[in-house]
Design a protein around this motif. Sequence first.
Motif, PDB file in Angstrom:
ATOM      1  N   HIS A  29       0.813  -1.211   0.000  1.00  0.00           N
ATOM      2  CA  HIS A  29       0.000   0.000   0.000  1.00  0.00           C
ATOM      3  C   HIS A  29       0.853   1.270   0.000  1.00  0.00           C
TER       4      HIS A  29
ATOM      5  N   SER B 260      -9.692   2.954   3.597  1.00  0.00           N
ATOM      6  CA  SER B 260      -9.372   3.155   2.188  1.00  0.00           C
ATOM      7  C   SER B 260      -9.266   4.649   1.891  1.00  0.00           C
TER       8      SER B 260
ATOM      9  N   THR C 255     -10.991  -2.541   0.544  1.00  0.00           N
ATOM     10  CA  THR C 255     -11.364  -2.483  -0.862  1.00  0.00           C
ATOM     11  C   THR C 255     -10.262  -3.126  -1.690  1.00  0.00           C
ATOM     12  N   GLU C 256     -10.553  -3.437  -2.924  1.00  0.00           N
ATOM     13  CA  GLU C 256      -9.542  -3.919  -3.853  1.00  0.00           C
ATOM     14  C   GLU C 256      -8.863  -2.729  -4.522  1.00  0.00           C
TER      15      GLU C 256
ATOM     16  N   TRP D 146      -8.175   3.252  -3.163  1.00  0.00           N
ATOM     17  CA  TRP D 146      -7.054   2.369  -2.833  1.00  0.00           C
ATOM     18  C   TRP D 146      -7.177   1.889  -1.386  1.00  0.00           C
TER      19      TRP D 146
END
Length: 265
Positions: A143, A258, A213-214, A251
Amino acid sequence: MSRFSANIDGLALWSPTLPGWTVARSALRGEAAPADPPLPIPPPSQLPPAERRRAPQTVALALAAAHEAVAACGHDPAQLLAVFASAHGDLPVIDELCRTLVHTPTLVSPTRFLHSIHNAPAGFWSMLTRNGQSNTAVSGAAHSFAHGLLEALVQCQAEQRPVLYVAYDTAAVGALTNTTRSQGALAVALVLAPQAGPARTARLDWQLRPGATEAPAARSPAAQALGRNAMAPALPLFEALAAAQPARLVWPLSAHQSLDLLIAL
């Protein structure tokens, strides 16, 4: 949750197949092919010749994107706050140091050790631009791009000052390929400002959202070809900016939060 805004006054993308925003924008739109053969990462021209030869990949890569983004916006580089993000730092230098420690530990180079430090590109940027402002080095594993972008957006909002954001990663080499999957080289840069400047490209309206989230997926073949680089999560944003169309991207920051971004022109 509250929504905040920042303006993109300058941007850049650099990889061996997409060497600079002009080439990258056309390729991400599907209007041109990526560079073939891929180009070498340009050495930082601002460094003295001896330092230029010793500069590691991450420094050269990050500075290539940083200088292009700042040149496009017209802001004084010496006055910008800066955020640099990398998932892994300089993997080739780390591999070299580890091999030296195993085989000839008394020959470890102090210079190469300095190059291995995660904030080395930020330090080179500060010295080359005579920038005495604060800078931040961010790493957040998979991330990393989103965490670095959030840090830059928060600083822009809180300080009401322009912020340079640079995100970069190179390929794993040697034994590190067994634990780290990053391939190729990719750097992106944004100059974010609280008020729109004459070179404004888009506005980013952002907020934090609870829940997982994806990560958004790259759509263009040019971006998908870079999908194994650790900084590939940046590519959907630059695809949207290349298309010059409004978009929404989200993201993951963790399993619980997110970053929600609306791109407005």
